[in-house]
Motif scaffolding. Structure first.
Motif, short mmCIF file in Angstrom:
data_model
loop_
_atom_site.label_atom_id
_atom_site.label_comp_id
_atom_site.label_asym_id
_atom_site.label_seq_id
_atom_site.Cartn_x
_atom_site.Cartn_y
_atom_site.Cartn_z
N ASP C 28 0.81 -1.23 0.00
CA ASP C 28 0.00 0.00 0.00
C ASP C 28 0.84 1.28 0.00
O ASP C 28 0.48 2.27 -0.63
N LYS C 30 3.84 1.85 -1.35
CA LYS C 30 4.38 2.14 -2.68
C LYS C 30 3.25 2.38 -3.67
O LYS C 30 3.40 3.18 -4.61
N ARG C 32 0.44 3.92 -3.06
CA ARG C 32 -0.01 5.31 -2.87
C ARG C 32 1.04 6.29 -3.38
O ARG C 32 0.72 7.33 -3.96
N ARG C 49 9.34 8.73 15.49
CA ARG C 49 10.22 9.09 16.60
C ARG C 49 11.12 10.28 16.26
O ARG C 49 11.21 11.22 17.04
N VAL C 59 7.80 1.59 5.74
CA VAL C 59 6.92 1.46 6.91
C VAL C 59 7.64 1.69 8.23
O VAL C 59 7.02 1.94 9.25
N ALA C 60 8.97 1.58 8.21
CA ALA C 60 9.71 1.71 9.47
C ALA C 60 11.04 2.37 9.19
O ALA C 60 11.63 2.15 8.13
N PRO C 62 14.82 2.47 9.32
CA PRO C 62 15.94 1.56 9.59
C PRO C 62 16.85 2.11 10.67
O PRO C 62 17.55 1.36 11.33
N PHE C 65 14.16 2.42 14.07
CA PHE C 65 13.33 1.22 14.19
C PHE C 65 11.90 1.57 14.62
O PHE C 65 11.12 0.70 15.01
N ALA C 66 11.52 2.85 14.56
CA ALA C 66 10.15 3.25 14.89
C ALA C 66 9.31 3.23 13.62
O ALA C 66 9.84 3.36 12.51
N PRO C 67 7.98 3.06 13.75
CA PRO C 67 7.13 3.07 12.56
C PRO C 67 7.09 4.44 11.90
O PRO C 67 7.23 5.47 12.56
#
Lengths: 148, 373, 168
Positions: C28, C30, C32, C49, C59-60, C62, C65-67
């Motif tokens: 979803d 990519k 969008r 964060r 989605v996160a 690297p 490591f937060a969404p």
């Protein structure tokens, strides 16, 4: 919810795998001699088809031993819906493991006819591809057929 | 045997197995599982010393695709990492070894892959040697059928027995919220389904399914803080067999037999039948029967309970079905198996496999008590 | 008399034509991102964060490591952070040689995207140069990366190195 987005792609890898001497000579035997050769290997007996070493203890393969084009089926898988561009034919067929007479290991191959008579223990024999079609491949044996 | 470190499974998260997740790529499916497993343990990513994963780039159609997964495993600042092109249960084995080496106390183990994006029968043909076996077009369904035929010829097992076993696993799958096949059915119905590849019927085999999983291992001293009921690894062993199918007795799993004997000896147990739960990575009923024979188990018995989750017959996400077995054993011992829990389970065996016809096997023996003092 | 061994001269190789069909899911995020390109909008995702924005969206983070839960638009213009001048042909790419392949840090984004820089001599391209997207005309955009034909210089003053060091 987002409308799913998909993309179809076909990946093709045209590999040329080097055979090395032992596999190369085994395949040359199929192509040029219409004969099936195994190799005597420590711990495994006469291995057909040979890879040049023992898969059990890693020692080098020994003398060449010719085996018969006949043998006994040790496993059968009947395929009713062949997969295009993977399986060797479009009609129903069977994959088999065949322990050739004189060999101690079994060869994986296919049977195309008499599928209903085929079972573990059935005797079969190699059917050679025509001279012009043999390219130095395991498929120089076109298939195996049930011996009546 | 020299004393080893006590290591336990302390967390396990799994995306429910589905035919196709049309909304998420493999890494997106995995991220949520890594977060969930860390949350179970009450830690952040910096509490994990080592990471390992299992997947297959060919299955995903992304050469070196495993690199993308590092981003959702929390690999920054740069972490020590291991990737195996094998079922992630083998990655767990190497993570356990790394913890034994002493420089890591905790490890995160991931399995992932979008099985639905490619065609496993074509991809897994490439696991075979290119000269003799791949060249005649063998696929994993056909090699599994060859193995089933060899088993049936030696044991006298019938089509009916395969149907009955598949039906029992389907009944179990109905109680497992993460299973793909959750509709119970009967042996009669399954025995009427068409052949996939004879002697295996479509009803006996799992459909294509995908998931993502994350499991966390921790050594004694940390494990107790990360989990109220850790599943201690009391023994583990891993064995491979020949790649040439015709060089093996396909009706037996010599590798699973040896791995089980060694893992049991390490665990200080005499027999596999002494555990309460067994999770087997068998993708056909014939494989399951072969494994039961190799391990000395009664496939039809009620104790130990075999594949109370339903096993891979009700959901077979390739490259992680074995790690899910280890996760399921943890769930049983930690009291987290919910609808498919085995009452009073204190010892378990988890089995992982990889390759055509059970070529490679890893066997874990777990318990609710530590092994070494 | 028949030979007692196989031919001395081995077959040298076997050919294997591997044929693998795939049906990829974009996901979803990519999907969008690509759909927005039709509207000349470039979407990134924002780390919950650190507030850093990733393009294309992931989605996160690297790093933390937060969404990255929030999709945000970024500008269709930015800075050449690094580049190279390509003098060798690549199979499947029909661009006149030599050409410039650059990393472009879009305004509002914290990482760079890969881009072609055209409409200027290759030797005129430099780190810190301001560039903007050249879009396909209305009605021709498909929701793909090719909706951006290339980037071109804007003529604005160069950005000082210190301003984009963290995005190199």
């Amino acid at each position: 919810m987002t409308e799913p987005l998909e993309q179809r792609v076909v990946t093709e890898f045209p590999y040329k795998h080097s055979t090395g001497e032992v596999i190369g000579r085994f395949l040359a035997g199929l192509k040029d001699q219409k004969r099936i050769w195994g190799q005597r290997v420590a711990g495994q007996g006469v291995v057909v088809p040979p890879v040049g070493y023992s898969e059990t203890d890693g020692s080098a393969g020994g003398e060449w031993v010719e085996v018969k084009p006949t043998g006994v089926v040790t496993a059968v898988a009947r395929v009713y819906r062949p997969i295009a561009q993977l399986h060797p034919c479009a009609e129903p067929f069977a994959f088999v493991l065949v322990k050739l007479d004189g060999a101690d290991t079994a060869l994986a191959h296919v049977v195309r006819d008499d599928l209903e008579r085929l079972r573990v223990g059935t005797r079969v024999e190699a059917v050679w591809a025509p001279d012009a079609d043999r390219t130095g491949s395991i498929r120089d044996i076109a298939c195996f057929r049930v011996i009546t | 045997m020299a004393s080893l470190r006590n290591v336990a499974v302390v967390g396990f998260a799994q995306a429910p197995i589905v035919a196709r997740d049309a909304h998420r790529i493999a890494t997106e499916m995995l991220y949520g599982q890594v977060r969930a497993a860390l949350d179970q343990c009450g830690v952040e990513r910096d509490a994990i010393d080592f990471q390992a994963a299992g997947s297959a780039d060919y299955l995903d159609g992304r050469p070196f695709g495993f690199v993308a997964a590092l981003d959702v495993m929390g690999s920054w600042p740069a972490k020590p990492d291991l990737h195996l092109e094998m079922d992630a249960s083998f990655a767990a084995y190497y993570a356990w070894l790394r913890i034994q080496a002493g420089d890591s106390d905790t490890a995160l183990v991931c399995g992932y892959g979008k099985t639905s994006e490619g065609e496993p029968d074509r991809v897994l043909n490439l696991q075979l040697d290119p000269y003799y076996q791949a060249a005649i077009g063998l696929d994993p369904t056909s090699t599994a059928a060859l193995q089933a035929s060899a088993w049936m010829a030696r044991s006298g097992a019938t089509d009916r027995q395969l149907a009955a076993l598949a039906a029992r696993r389907r009944a179990a799958g109905a109680r497992n919220a993460d299973a793909q096949l959750r509709e119970p059915t009967t042996a009669d119905e399954l025995a009427k389904t068409p052949w996939a590849v004879e002697p295996l019927r479509q009803g006996y085999l799992p459909p294509v399914g995908e998931s993502a999983v994350c499991l966390i291992l921790a050594a004694e001293g940390k494990a107790e803080k990360m989990c109220d009921r850790p599943a201690w690894i009391r023994g583990v062993d891993q064995r491979i067999e020949l790649q040439t199918l015709g060089g093996r007795d396909l009706s037996r799993s010599a590798g699973a037999k040896l791995a089980t004997e060694r893992a049991l000896a390490m665990a200080g147990l005499a027999r596999a039948a002494d555990v309460d739960v067994v999770e087997l990575c068998a993708t056909t009923p014939a494989e399951e029967l072969i494994l039961c024979e190799a391990m000395g188990l009664d496939a039809a018995g009620s104790r130990p309970a075999i594949n109370p989750s339903g096993g891979p017959l009700v959901g077979n996400p390739v490259m992680m079905a074995g790690l899910i077995r280890l996760g399921e054993a943890f769930r049983q011992l930690a009291g987290r198996a919910d609808g498919h829990g085995v009452a009073g389970a204190r010892r378990a065996i988890a089995h992982g496999a990889q390759g055509h016809c059970l070529q490679q096997n890893v066997v874990w023996v777990l318990g609710d008590e530590r092994r070494w003092t | 008399m028949s030979a007692s061994e196989p031919p001395k001269e081995p077959v040298k190789y076997v050919e294997k034509q591997v044929h693998l069909p795939y049906c990829y899911v974009a996901g979803d995020y990519k999907a969008r991102y690509l759909a927005a390109l039709k509207d000349k909008t470039i979407l990134g995702s924002k780390c919950s964060r650190t507030g850093k924005v990733f393009v294309p969206p992931i989605v996160a983070s690297p790093e933390s490591f937060a969404p990255c839960d929030e999709l945000v638009p970024v500008a269709d213009r930015g800075i050449v952070t690094t580049f190279c001048i390509v003098n060798i042909p690549v199979i499947g790419r029909a661009i006149e040689l030599p050409y410039v392949a650059a990393s472009v840090a879009l305004d509002g984004a914290d990482i760079s995207i890969y881009a072609l820089v055209q409409e200027c001599a290759p030797e005129a391209v430099r780190m810190g140069m301001r560039v903007e997207a050249v879009w396909k005309p209305d009605g021709e955009r498909q929701g793909s990366h090719e909706d951006i034909v290339h980037f071109r210089p804007t003529g604005e003053p160069d950005a000082p190195l210190a301003s984009f060091m963290h995005r190199l």
